[in-house]
Design an enzyme around this catalytic site. Structure first.
Site, mmCIF file in Angstrom:
data_model
loop_
_atom_site.group_PDB
_atom_site.id
_atom_site.type_symbol
_atom_site.label_atom_id
_atom_site.label_comp_id
_atom_site.label_asym_id
_atom_site.label_seq_id
_atom_site.Cartn_x
_atom_site.Cartn_y
_atom_site.Cartn_z
ATOM 1 N N LYS A 163 0.796 -1.227 0.000
ATOM 2 C CA LYS A 163 0.000 0.000 0.000
ATOM 3 C C LYS A 163 0.830 1.279 0.000
ATOM 4 O O LYS A 163 0.344 2.336 -0.425
ATOM 5 C CB LYS A 163 -0.932 0.003 1.210
ATOM 6 C CG LYS A 163 -2.046 -1.033 1.159
ATOM 7 C CD LYS A 163 -3.157 -0.626 0.227
ATOM 8 C CE LYS A 163 -4.376 -1.517 0.354
ATOM 9 N NZ LYS A 163 -5.506 -1.047 -0.459
ATOM 10 N N ASP A 212 -8.651 -0.822 6.416
ATOM 11 C CA ASP A 212 -8.767 -2.144 7.002
ATOM 12 C C ASP A 212 -7.396 -2.624 7.456
ATOM 13 O O ASP A 212 -7.208 -3.791 7.742
ATOM 14 C CB ASP A 212 -9.404 -3.130 6.019
ATOM 15 C CG ASP A 212 -8.859 -2.958 4.614
ATOM 16 O OD1 ASP A 212 -7.674 -2.590 4.469
ATOM 17 O OD2 ASP A 212 -9.600 -3.192 3.648
#
Length: 401
Positions: A82, A118
């Site tokens: 990410k 998340d």
């Protein structure tokens, strides 16, 4: 959830089918990602391409020529991919605010970079904010493991725990970002909020550029990928995969146009449900150890490319993902449940009980094919218990959060 721009009616949480195939016209093309993205990442402190690890035993099991795992367990100091998207998007946000050095600090009061997560995206935003002298405010839904929350907080972020699911956390983050000196850095899109999610997707393109170079260096037996398996939450990484492989990717001078397979938890298979119904739909999500994929609505930005560019979608169980985690660990690859979903999905498609030759034929996968599995996170990103359930949280997904 449809984001801030409307409502997508939810469909039942369990997909009517765990498999969908519609071999795309691989002549379909789209615009590629900006060519400068890999150069930007190469200039960041600590950058190095993540490994593309060949696993011959998996090739034998799957009945293909070669299998490679793109191991994202250590990306720019974090245990997931990410950081690629967060760093590029924040760079674009700060450059718009005060044009200057691409990775430098900006004058004036720090921005508050707001996001919902998340787990992995929130930590990446928090790390980027800390390195660039900004602040981060991260909204975390109930399904995220306490250790992942602690890791985000350790980056200096302000944490807001949300009792509801991921989609509710996104709504709360968007509301908070309406304040002064704040900006939403979210990795899903909805009508009216698509520019920054688009930048995040652009950032992921470095991962695929690395794969191109690594496969080209892997020896004469490694052809262009025949199948790329991508773990999917809202679909942003899959959007990056479609953009790359339908946007002109090449292998040793030849076009690389693999079959693209999305892999989701069977309790949160929103892209699968959308493909089956031919329109973007929301699903009610359940508990899953694949916390990073526990998303109920495809990104509006991703959906048009997924609809046109994905060849197939499959839903897998927590048990299948847990087995893949253990098998990858035994082969020397650290992978969490989300990352290992790609192996679970490839197994379900290529050798799963009852698949026969139909699924392989639908994707055009022969015995000499090269398969690439995206392992999007390491084991440290998403702690799980021995049974594959996130440790420290009961199986129903509720607990300290």
């Amino acid at each position: 959830m449809a984001g801030r721009g409307g409502t997508v009616a939810p469909v039942p949480p369990a997909p009517a089918t765990t498999w969908f195939a519609r071999p795309a016209d691989r002549g379909w093309i789209c615009a590629p990602a900006p060519a400068e993205v890999p150069d930007f990442h190469a200039g960041l402190p600590g950058y190095a391409p993540t490994p593309l690890t060949e696993l011959p035993s998996l090739a034998a099991e799957l009945g293909v020529g070669r299998v490679f795992v793109k191991d994202e367990s250590a990306r720019l100091g974090l245990p997931a991919f990410k950081a690629l998207g967060a760093s590029w998007a924040v760079r674009r946000v700060l450059a718009r605010r005060a044009p200057g050095p691409p990775a430098g600090r900006t004058p004036g009061p720090p921005l508050v970079l707001v996001t919902a997560t998340d787990g992995n995206h929130g930590r990446a935003v928090a790390r980027t904010a800390r390195l660039l002298g900004q602040r981060a405010h991260v909204f975390v839904p109930r399904s995220v493991h306490p250790a992942a929350v602690a890791a985000i907080e350790a980056e200096g972020a302000r944490i807001t725990l949300v009792p509801g699911p991921y989609d509710e956390a996104v709504r709360r983050a968007a509301d908070a970002a309406a304040g002064p000196d704040a900006v939403l850095v979210q990795d899903t899109a909805w009508p009216g909020y698509e520019e920054i999610p688009g930048w995040i997707v652009e950032g992921y393109s470095t991962l695929f550029t690395e794969i191109d170079a690594q496969l080209s260096a892997a020896g004469a037996g490694a052809g262009p990928p025949g199948l790329v398996a991508v773990p999917v939450g809202v679909g942003s990484l899959a959007q990056a995969a479609v953009t790359h492989y339908r946007g002109g990717a090449r292998h040793r001078g030849r076009p690389a146009r693999p079959a693209l397979l999305s892999v989701e938890p069977d309790t949160a298979a929103c892209v699968l449900a959308s493909l089956v119904q031919g329109r973007r739909v929301a699903v009610a999500t359940g508990a899953t150890s694949m916390a990073g994929l526990n998303c109920g609505t495809p990104s509006t930005l991703a959906w048009p490319l997924l609809r046109a560019g994905l060849d197939a979608a499959v839903a897998v169980t927590d048990e299948e993902s847990a087995l893949a985690v253990r098998d990858l660990a035994a082969l020397g690859v650290s992978s969490g449940p989300c990352g290992a979903a790609s192996l679970a999905g490839a197994r379900a498609v290529l050798v799963g009980t009852g698949t026969g030759a139909g699924r392989r034929d639908a994707l055009g996968i022969g015995p000499d094919a090269t398969v690439v599995l995206l392992s999007t996170e390491g084991a440290a990103a998403n702690p799980v218990g021995s049974a594959g359930t996130p440790s420290g949280r009961p199986p129903d997904g509720r607990g300290v959060l």
